[in-house]
Design an enzyme around this catalytic site. Structure first.
Site, PDB file in Angstrom:
ATOM      1  N   ASN A 143       0.843  -1.192   0.000  1.00  0.00           N
ATOM      2  CA  ASN A 143       0.000   0.000   0.000  1.00  0.00           C
ATOM      3  C   ASN A 143       0.883   1.249   0.000  1.00  0.00           C
ATOM      4  O   ASN A 143       1.968   1.264   0.573  1.00  0.00           O
ATOM      5  CB  ASN A 143      -0.986   0.006   1.164  1.00  0.00           C
ATOM      6  CG  ASN A 143      -0.348  -0.108   2.534  1.00  0.00           C
ATOM      7  OD1 ASN A 143       0.568  -0.892   2.738  1.00  0.00           O
ATOM      8  ND2 ASN A 143      -0.847   0.664   3.483  1.00  0.00           N
ATOM      9  N   ILE A 144       0.402   2.255  -0.699  1.00  0.00           N
ATOM     10  CA  ILE A 144       1.112   3.527  -0.813  1.00  0.00           C
ATOM     11  C   ILE A 144       0.111   4.632  -0.525  1.00  0.00           C
ATOM     12  O   ILE A 144      -0.811   4.862  -1.302  1.00  0.00           O
ATOM     13  CB  ILE A 144       1.735   3.688  -2.214  1.00  0.00           C
ATOM     14  CG1 ILE A 144       2.684   2.518  -2.487  1.00  0.00           C
ATOM     15  CG2 ILE A 144       2.448   5.032  -2.327  1.00  0.00           C
ATOM     16  CD1 ILE A 144       3.192   2.437  -3.911  1.00  0.00           C
ATOM     17  N   GLU A 145       0.284   5.281   0.633  1.00  0.00           N
ATOM     18  CA  GLU A 145      -0.642   6.322   1.058  1.00  0.00           C
ATOM     19  C   GLU A 145      -0.248   7.678   0.488  1.00  0.00           C
ATOM     20  O   GLU A 145       0.841   7.857  -0.043  1.00  0.00           O
ATOM     21  CB  GLU A 145      -0.676   6.396   2.590  1.00  0.00           C
ATOM     22  CG  GLU A 145      -1.240   5.147   3.211  1.00  0.00           C
ATOM     23  CD  GLU A 145      -1.313   5.197   4.726  1.00  0.00           C
ATOM     24  OE1 GLU A 145      -1.966   4.321   5.291  1.00  0.00           O
ATOM     25  OE2 GLU A 145      -0.721   6.109   5.354  1.00  0.00           O
ATOM     26  N   CYS A 197     -10.712  -2.944  -3.679  1.00  0.00           N
ATOM     27  CA  CYS A 197      -9.867  -4.071  -4.086  1.00  0.00           C
ATOM     28  C   CYS A 197     -10.705  -5.279  -4.471  1.00  0.00           C
ATOM     29  O   CYS A 197     -10.386  -5.993  -5.416  1.00  0.00           O
ATOM     30  CB  CYS A 197      -8.886  -4.420  -2.975  1.00  0.00           C
ATOM     31  SG  CYS A 197      -7.571  -3.199  -2.805  1.00  0.00           S
ATOM     32  N   GLU A 217      -3.137  -4.821  -2.901  1.00  0.00           N
ATOM     33  CA  GLU A 217      -3.747  -5.762  -3.834  1.00  0.00           C
ATOM     34  C   GLU A 217      -3.810  -5.174  -5.240  1.00  0.00           C
ATOM     35  O   GLU A 217      -3.475  -5.825  -6.227  1.00  0.00           O
ATOM     36  CB  GLU A 217      -5.166  -6.133  -3.386  1.00  0.00           C
ATOM     37  CG  GLU A 217      -5.238  -6.785  -2.020  1.00  0.00           C
ATOM     38  CD  GLU A 217      -5.459  -5.784  -0.881  1.00  0.00           C
ATOM     39  OE1 GLU A 217      -4.759  -4.752  -0.817  1.00  0.00           O
ATOM     40  OE2 GLU A 217      -6.341  -6.053  -0.049  1.00  0.00           O
ATOM     41  N   CYS A 220     -10.333  -4.215   1.105  1.00  0.00           N
ATOM     42  CA  CYS A 220     -11.354  -3.168   1.049  1.00  0.00           C
ATOM     43  C   CYS A 220     -12.289  -3.418  -0.133  1.00  0.00           C
ATOM     44  O   CYS A 220     -12.028  -4.252  -1.000  1.00  0.00           O
ATOM     45  CB  CYS A 220     -10.693  -1.789   0.945  1.00  0.00           C
ATOM     46  SG  CYS A 220     -10.021  -1.400  -0.687  1.00  0.00           S
ATOM     47  N   CYS A 272      -4.023   0.579  -2.613  1.00  0.00           N
ATOM     48  CA  CYS A 272      -3.856  -0.612  -1.785  1.00  0.00           C
ATOM     49  C   CYS A 272      -2.881  -1.604  -2.418  1.00  0.00           C
ATOM     50  O   CYS A 272      -2.692  -1.626  -3.632  1.00  0.00           O
ATOM     51  CB  CYS A 272      -5.198  -1.298  -1.582  1.00  0.00           C
ATOM     52  SG  CYS A 272      -6.422  -0.269  -0.743  1.00  0.00           S
TER      53      CYS A 272
END
EC number: 3.5.4.5
Length: 127
Positions: free
Chosen positions: A42-44, A89, A55, A86, A53
């Site tokens: 994940n990369i916020e 995804c 996935e 989520c 996310c």
């Protein structure tokens, strides 16, 4: 297919997560029918809607490399119980890997749940 190895790779991918806001690190590993593996994390982003996310990162990497026959997707997160993807995804899985085995894991692979996109998202949107 070695499920334990896929989970290990998903756990390892968590190390690359960029999660300064939530602190919730997630890793994923996609396996294609020819044995190719793609990992993602994940990369916020400060603009939360731009966060991606693990996935989706792994699935998009596979697709961007021309690998479309996804047979499995392992997901791991820094939690005690198997992580649940989520809704976004789940929808992406329904479209890009509808028949894949989805392996959900906790932080060290000691707790695992096996499912599929259809079970995760019954009545998923289709055009």
């Amino acid at each position: 297919m070695d499920e334990k190895l896929l989970i290990k790779k998903a756990v390892k991918a968590m190390e690359n997560a960029y999660a300064p806001y939530s602190g919730f690190k997630v890793g994923a590993c996609v396996l294609t029918s020819d044995g190719t593996e793609f990992t993602g994390c994940n990369i916020e982003n400060a603009s939360f809607g731009l966060t991606v996310c693990a996935e989706r990162v792994a699935l998009f990497k596979a697709y961007s490399e021309g690998k479309r026959d996804i047979i499995a997707l392992a997901v791991a997160a820094d939690v005690d119980e198997p992580v649940s993807p989520c809704g976004a995804c789940r929808q992406v899985m329904m479209e890009l890997s509808p028949d894949a085995l989805v392996i959900l894991s906790n932080r060290d692979g000691s707790k695992v749940m096996r499912t599929g996109p259809g079970e995760l998202l019954p009545y998923g949107f289709k055009l």
